[in-house]
Motif scaffolding. Structure first.
Motif, PDB file in Angstrom:
ATOM      1  N   LYS A   1     -72.396  30.639  90.610  1.00 13.26           N
ATOM      2  CA  LYS A   1     -72.055  29.430  89.556  1.00 13.26           C
ATOM      3  C   LYS A   1     -72.237  28.090  90.642  1.00 13.26           C
ATOM      4  O   LYS A   1     -71.275  27.758  91.164  1.00 13.26           O
ATOM      5  CB  LYS A   1     -70.713  29.649  88.995  1.00 13.26           C
ATOM      6  N   LEU A   2     -73.241  27.273  89.905  1.00 17.23           N
ATOM      7  CA  LEU A   2     -73.316  25.986  90.515  1.00 17.23           C
ATOM      8  C   LEU A   2     -72.591  24.919  89.578  1.00 17.23           C
ATOM      9  O   LEU A   2     -73.181  24.995  88.452  1.00 17.23           O
ATOM     10  CB  LEU A   2     -74.885  25.583  90.791  1.00 17.23           C
TER      11      LEU A   2
ATOM     12  N   TYR B   1     -80.754  18.341  94.406  1.00 20.69           N
ATOM     13  CA  TYR B   1     -81.847  18.802  93.713  1.00 20.69           C
ATOM     14  C   TYR B   1     -82.514  17.351  93.171  1.00 20.69           C
ATOM     15  O   TYR B   1     -81.616  16.402  92.718  1.00 20.69           O
ATOM     16  CB  TYR B   1     -81.434  19.585  92.488  1.00 20.69           C
TER      17      TYR B   1
ATOM     18  N   SER C   1     -70.836  24.944  95.264  1.00 27.88           N
ATOM     19  CA  SER C   1     -70.515  26.277  94.914  1.00 27.88           C
ATOM     20  C   SER C   1     -69.583  26.717  95.756  1.00 27.88           C
ATOM     21  O   SER C   1     -69.606  26.092  96.886  1.00 27.88           O
ATOM     22  CB  SER C   1     -71.966  27.071  94.716  1.00 27.88           C
TER      23      SER C   1
ATOM     24  N   PHE D   1     -79.637  15.158  91.602  1.00 27.51           N
ATOM     25  CA  PHE D   1     -78.389  15.805  91.307  1.00 27.51           C
ATOM     26  C   PHE D   1     -77.628  16.551  92.359  1.00 27.51           C
ATOM     27  O   PHE D   1     -78.540  17.112  93.312  1.00 27.51           O
ATOM     28  CB  PHE D   1     -78.620  17.016  90.557  1.00 27.51           C
TER      29      PHE D   1
ATOM     30  N   PHE E   1     -72.879  21.150  88.689  1.00 24.89           N
ATOM     31  CA  PHE E   1     -73.677  19.941  88.844  1.00 24.89           C
ATOM     32  C   PHE E   1     -73.042  18.667  88.750  1.00 24.89           C
ATOM     33  O   PHE E   1     -72.021  18.489  87.721  1.00 24.89           O
ATOM     34  CB  PHE E   1     -74.869  20.042  87.930  1.00 24.89           C
ATOM     35  N   GLY E   2     -73.350  17.529  89.405  1.00 32.34           N
ATOM     36  CA  GLY E   2     -72.820  16.072  89.068  1.00 32.34           C
ATOM     37  C   GLY E   2     -73.681  15.678  87.999  1.00 32.34           C
ATOM     38  O   GLY E   2     -74.619  16.372  87.522  1.00 32.34           O
ATOM     39  N   LEU E   3     -73.352  14.272  87.351  1.00 33.08           N
ATOM     40  CA  LEU E   3     -74.218  13.848  86.578  1.00 33.08           C
ATOM     41  C   LEU E   3     -75.529  13.152  86.760  1.00 33.08           C
ATOM     42  O   LEU E   3     -76.421  12.798  85.784  1.00 33.08           O
ATOM     43  CB  LEU E   3     -73.126  12.904  85.806  1.00 33.08           C
TER      44      LEU E   3
END
Lengths: 113, 113
Positions: free
Chosen positions: A100-101, A36, A93, A89, A103-105
């Protein structure tokens, strides 16, 4: 423990250059990986995604590579433009679950003209 | 074409006051709906998901609740705000669960004082 890790935390590249962002994950049952792009004050926009049955997916200047054995993926942006400056990002999943995804930081990219 | 609308755009609320945020999806029938929270400069964390009207599952407990009163509407609320509730709230939709692309709305910026 961060299930999805991204590097670098921030990155500056010159206009026209190639940007490489990397991501790794822990859970070997993850099989769907979207990237994203988020601009300040906006919702994230889906850039490109890949399933674990593939090792590469390309969309214009954006390509994502997937390495199942190493549990790593990367996002390559060729001919980087100042308009690409944003936070990126990586997420993960499992197909068949309720969406439910994880995410990284994120990686903050600055493209200098 | 599908559109996703969130309201309000921004809110400034006092600690202990109630909150209601909304999300509407147009152009898609029976989507999966999600609420995410993002701290300033942070990553995205999924809070709730819903696969059908009247059914909502909690992913993370943050003293918040969610409801889906209509097929195209998702509501996030609490009776008592905490300082830790400040952040960016994002609604997202997908056609199905795991492995399906999720598309985010423009978000609501919440500041709790």
């Amino acid at each position: 423990q961060q299930q999805v890790r991204q590097s670098p935390q921030s990155l500056t590249v010159w206009e026209g250059g190639t940007t490489v962002l990397t991501c790794s994950y822990e859970d070997s049952t993850f099989n769907y990986f979207p990237w994203y792009q988020q601009f300040p004050g906006e919702g994230p926009a889906l850039l490109i995604s890949i399933l674990s049955v593939s090792d590469k997916k390309e969309d214009g200047r954006f390509t994502t590579f997937f390495n199942k054995r190493e549990k790593k993926l990367s996002l390559h942006i060729i001919d980087s433009q100042p308009g690409d400056s944003a936070t990126y990002f990586c997420a993960a999943s499992k197909t068949g679950n309720t969406g439910k995804l994880i995410f990284g930081l994120g990686t903050t990219l600055q493209v200098q003209p | 074409a599908q559109t996703i609308h969130q309201w309000p755009v921004a809110e400034i609320k006092a600690v202990g006051s109630p909150l209601s945020l909304g999300c509407t999806i147009k152009g898609k029938s029976s989507p999966n709906l999600y609420w995410y929270w993002q701290a300033t400069g942070g990553t995205l964390q999924q809070l709730f998901y819903s696969i059908t009207v009247g059914q909502v599952e909690s992913v993370v407990q943050l003293n918040l609740s969610a409801s889906r009163p209509k097929d195209d509407q998702f509501i996030l609320s609490t009776e008592k705000l905490l300082l830790s509730h400040s952040g960016f709230y994002l609604c997202a939709w997908s056609l199905a669960g795991g492995g399906a692309e999720q598309f985010f709305g423009p978000g609501t910026r919440l500041t709790v004082l």
